[in-house]
Design a protein around this motif. Structure first.
Motif, PDB file in Angstrom:
ATOM      1  N   ASP A 156      35.375  15.869  -4.685  1.00 54.56           N
ATOM      2  CA  ASP A 156      36.884  16.265  -4.599  1.00 54.56           C
ATOM      3  C   ASP A 156      37.607  16.131  -5.869  1.00 54.56           C
ATOM      4  O   ASP A 156      38.697  15.748  -6.145  1.00 54.56           O
ATOM      5  CB  ASP A 156      37.629  15.180  -3.645  1.00 54.56           C
ATOM      6  CG  ASP A 156      36.975  15.618  -2.313  1.00 54.56           C
ATOM      7  OD1 ASP A 156      36.432  16.658  -2.161  1.00 54.56           O
ATOM      8  OD2 ASP A 156      37.403  14.992  -1.138  1.00 54.56           O
ATOM      9  N   GLY A 157      37.164  16.812  -6.781  1.00 57.66           N
ATOM     10  CA  GLY A 157      37.676  16.843  -8.181  1.00 57.66           C
ATOM     11  C   GLY A 157      37.532  15.504  -9.164  1.00 57.66           C
ATOM     12  O   GLY A 157      37.876  15.622 -10.319  1.00 57.66           O
ATOM     13  N   MET A 158      36.705  14.549  -8.586  1.00 61.73           N
ATOM     14  CA  MET A 158      36.554  13.454  -9.473  1.00 61.73           C
ATOM     15  C   MET A 158      35.035  13.846 -10.216  1.00 61.73           C
ATOM     16  O   MET A 158      34.079  13.529  -9.550  1.00 61.73           O
ATOM     17  CB  MET A 158      36.353  12.042  -8.639  1.00 61.73           C
ATOM     18  CG  MET A 158      36.070  10.829  -9.426  1.00 61.73           C
ATOM     19  SD  MET A 158      36.306   9.536  -8.505  1.00 61.73           S
ATOM     20  CE  MET A 158      35.104   9.295  -7.440  1.00 61.73           C
ATOM     21  N   VAL A 159      35.066  13.823 -11.331  1.00 66.81           N
ATOM     22  CA  VAL A 159      34.064  14.219 -12.239  1.00 66.81           C
ATOM     23  C   VAL A 159      33.355  12.799 -12.493  1.00 66.81           C
ATOM     24  O   VAL A 159      33.979  11.954 -12.951  1.00 66.81           O
ATOM     25  CB  VAL A 159      34.464  14.985 -13.525  1.00 66.81           C
ATOM     26  CG1 VAL A 159      32.912  15.338 -14.244  1.00 66.81           C
ATOM     27  CG2 VAL A 159      35.012  16.428 -13.151  1.00 66.81           C
ATOM     28  N   ILE A 160      31.862  12.797 -12.142  1.00 66.37           N
ATOM     29  CA  ILE A 160      31.222  11.716 -12.548  1.00 66.37           C
ATOM     30  C   ILE A 160      29.715  12.268 -13.303  1.00 66.37           C
ATOM     31  O   ILE A 160      29.156  12.964 -12.883  1.00 66.37           O
ATOM     32  CB  ILE A 160      30.515  11.210 -11.191  1.00 66.37           C
ATOM     33  CG1 ILE A 160      31.691  10.754 -10.195  1.00 66.37           C
ATOM     34  CG2 ILE A 160      29.577   9.670 -11.474  1.00 66.37           C
ATOM     35  CD1 ILE A 160      31.571  10.251  -8.847  1.00 66.37           C
ATOM     36  N   ASN A 161      29.737  11.252 -14.448  1.00 61.95           N
ATOM     37  CA  ASN A 161      28.697  11.882 -15.169  1.00 61.95           C
ATOM     38  C   ASN A 161      27.733  10.513 -15.011  1.00 61.95           C
ATOM     39  O   ASN A 161      28.003   9.400 -14.529  1.00 61.95           O
ATOM     40  CB  ASN A 161      29.093  11.760 -16.591  1.00 61.95           C
ATOM     41  CG  ASN A 161      29.545  13.082 -17.187  1.00 61.95           C
ATOM     42  OD1 ASN A 161      28.902  14.189 -17.127  1.00 61.95           O
ATOM     43  ND2 ASN A 161      30.855  12.987 -17.266  1.00 61.95           N
TER      44      ASN A 161
END
Length: 224
Positions: A156-161
């Motif tokens: 939902d738009g939260m980018v996680i690397n």
């Protein structure tokens, strides 16, 4: 390298010291200090008995309804890792259930985040092992692939690397980018301490609410 079907290594992780520091801070305060611009979405709710989830992200991207790469992650994640699965948010088939959650807990992982559905919800709800998910279904998953491990994902738009900090509590979950953990920690700790002072003043009946009236007048509210 197969497109859409690959396993990469997690090249860096937030340290155990960083995880321990963040574990004491409310997700709401972290969100405020990140200007309320980052969130895992209101659909991703705690499915366990309660308590804090905090650790480095071990990311998985899989086809909706298929958990082959989640099983591959269970063979590769390290103790303390949060297995964060982007299954497209689809709720038709469960991605994990009691068996996989029990295995992850026994292996010492830090929790699951499932952008998709889980099953065996009663057992998971009775457990303190952290599981966040978008929904519940009794339908089981397929195991055909494809999928990817340790690639950037977005919930939902939260980018996680891979290796970023994941933290969750009863309010939901957040990702703090690896490079920003110290800056966010300092700001959040200061806000938390400030709110503890305000809370003590509130309980003592010493809170000054004049700021509300001043703001209403400043904004031109009629009758203020």
């Amino acid at each position: 390298m197969a497109i859409g079907f690959k396993i990469l290594k997690c090249e860096r992780r937030v340290s155990a010291e960083t995880v321990a520091k963040f574990r004491t801070l409310p997700v709401a305060n972290i969100s405020d200090c990140m200007f309320r611009m980052t969130a895992g979405g209101p659909r991703l709710l705690p499915m366990h008995a309660g308590g804090v989830m905090c650790g480095p992200a071990f990311t998985v991207k899989c086809r909706p309804g298929d958990n082959l790469m989640v099983h591959a992650a269970l063979n590769r994640a390290e103790p303390g890792d949060i297995i964060v699965v982007d299954a497209g948010g689809d709720l038709t088939n469960a991605i994990i259930g009691e068996l996989m959650s029990s295995y992850a807990e026994h292996a010492g992982f830090g929790g699951f985040v499932i952008n998709g559905a889980i099953r065996d919800s009663g057992a998971l709800r009775a457990s303190e092992f952290p599981v966040y998910a978008a929904g519940i279904t009794h339908r089981g998953p397929y195991k055909d692939g494809p999928g990817e491990i340790n690639v950037p994902i977005a919930l939902d738009g939260m980018v996680i690397n891979p290796g970023d900090l994941i933290i969750g509590d009863d309010d939901g979950l957040m990702c703090v980018p690896y490079e920003q953990t110290e800056e966010v920690y300092r700001a959040t700790k200061a806000k938390f301490e400030s709110e503890e002072v305000t809370l003590a003043e509130t309980r003592a009946g010493k809170v000054d609410r004049k700021w509300v009236e001043d703001l209403l007048k400043k904004l031109g509210c009629e009758g203020a």
